[in-house]
Design a protein around this motif. Structure first.
Motif, PDB file in Angstrom:
ATOM      1  N   HIS A 154      -4.760  -4.731   9.144  1.00  0.00           N
ATOM      2  CA  HIS A 154      -4.498  -4.951   7.715  1.00  0.00           C
ATOM      3  C   HIS A 154      -3.504  -6.092   7.548  1.00  0.00           C
ATOM      4  O   HIS A 154      -2.892  -6.539   8.511  1.00  0.00           O
ATOM      5  N   TYR A 213      -1.067  -5.943   4.895  1.00  0.00           N
ATOM      6  CA  TYR A 213      -0.058  -5.482   3.941  1.00  0.00           C
ATOM      7  C   TYR A 213       1.328  -5.952   4.378  1.00  0.00           C
ATOM      8  O   TYR A 213       1.651  -5.959   5.563  1.00  0.00           O
ATOM      9  N   ASN A 271      -5.006   2.084  13.091  1.00  0.00           N
ATOM     10  CA  ASN A 271      -3.825   1.384  13.606  1.00  0.00           C
ATOM     11  C   ASN A 271      -3.432   1.848  15.001  1.00  0.00           C
ATOM     12  O   ASN A 271      -2.927   1.059  15.797  1.00  0.00           O
ATOM     13  N   LYS A 302       0.863  -1.179   0.000  1.00  0.00           N
ATOM     14  CA  LYS A 302       0.000   0.000   0.000  1.00  0.00           C
ATOM     15  C   LYS A 302       0.896   1.223   0.000  1.00  0.00           C
ATOM     16  O   LYS A 302       1.756   1.373   0.873  1.00  0.00           O
ATOM     17  N   PHE A 359      -6.575   5.356   8.188  1.00  0.00           N
ATOM     18  CA  PHE A 359      -5.709   4.183   8.344  1.00  0.00           C
ATOM     19  C   PHE A 359      -4.830   4.343   9.588  1.00  0.00           C
ATOM     20  O   PHE A 359      -4.714   3.429  10.407  1.00  0.00           O
TER      21      PHE A 359
END
Length: 162
Positions: free
Chosen positions: A99, A101, A89, A72, A85
């Motif tokens: 996530h 990622y 987090n 990302k 985001f």
């Protein structure tokens, strides 16, 4: 590409599980392409936790970004998606990583970002308004490595006390 990690001691082997959970992009290993930012972090960590300000230089194989890893990349300026985001987090109510990622690249949330997140939580601004207020603010960039697969694309090249 050279990336830097500022810390209070040398890191012989990266262990993602030692990372803090409620960071900008979650528990992982963080680097920056800005040497001065890493140096500031090294001095801050040694002030807070002891040890010696240490700058570790890594070589990042950018083929990782096209390798099949889940990546990302956020814009270099604040945007609503990045702000939310970061907020998710950092939310201590989220006990699991939010996530999957392998690598995330984007701005570092500094005190100004935290202020706007607070204003958002208090209902003063919408996420759009908070992100808009951060548009003119320069935010250093960070590279998050969240999996062992991602770590295979970085190689330690130097360690120096600063």
């Amino acid at each position: 590409m050279k990336l830097y990690h500022g810390t209070n001691q040398d890191i012989v082997s990266i262990n993602i599980s030692h990372g803090l959970q409620f960071k900008d992009f979650g528990k992982g290993f963080y680097l920056t392409k800005d040497k001065a930012t890493a140096e500031r972090m090294a001095k801050k960590k040694s002030r807070l936790f002891g040890g010696n300000p240490t700058l570790i230089t890594y070589e990042f194989n950018e083929l990782a970004l096209q390798s099949g890893l889940k990546v990302k990349i956020f814009p270099e300026k604040a945007c609503v998606e990045w702000l939310l985001f970061i907020d998710a987090n950092r939310n201590r109510k989220n006990i699991k990583q939010i996530h999957d990622y392998d690598i995330v690249v984007g701005p570092i949330a500094d005190d100004g970002v935290v202020l706007q997140l607070t204003n958002y939580h208090e209902g003063i601004y919408s996420p759009n308004q908070a992100a808009q207020l951060l548009q003119d603010k320069y935010l250093d960039q960070q590279y998050y490595f969240g999996t062992e697969r991602a770590l295979q694309y970085i190689t330690k090249v130097n360690t120096e006390l600063i």
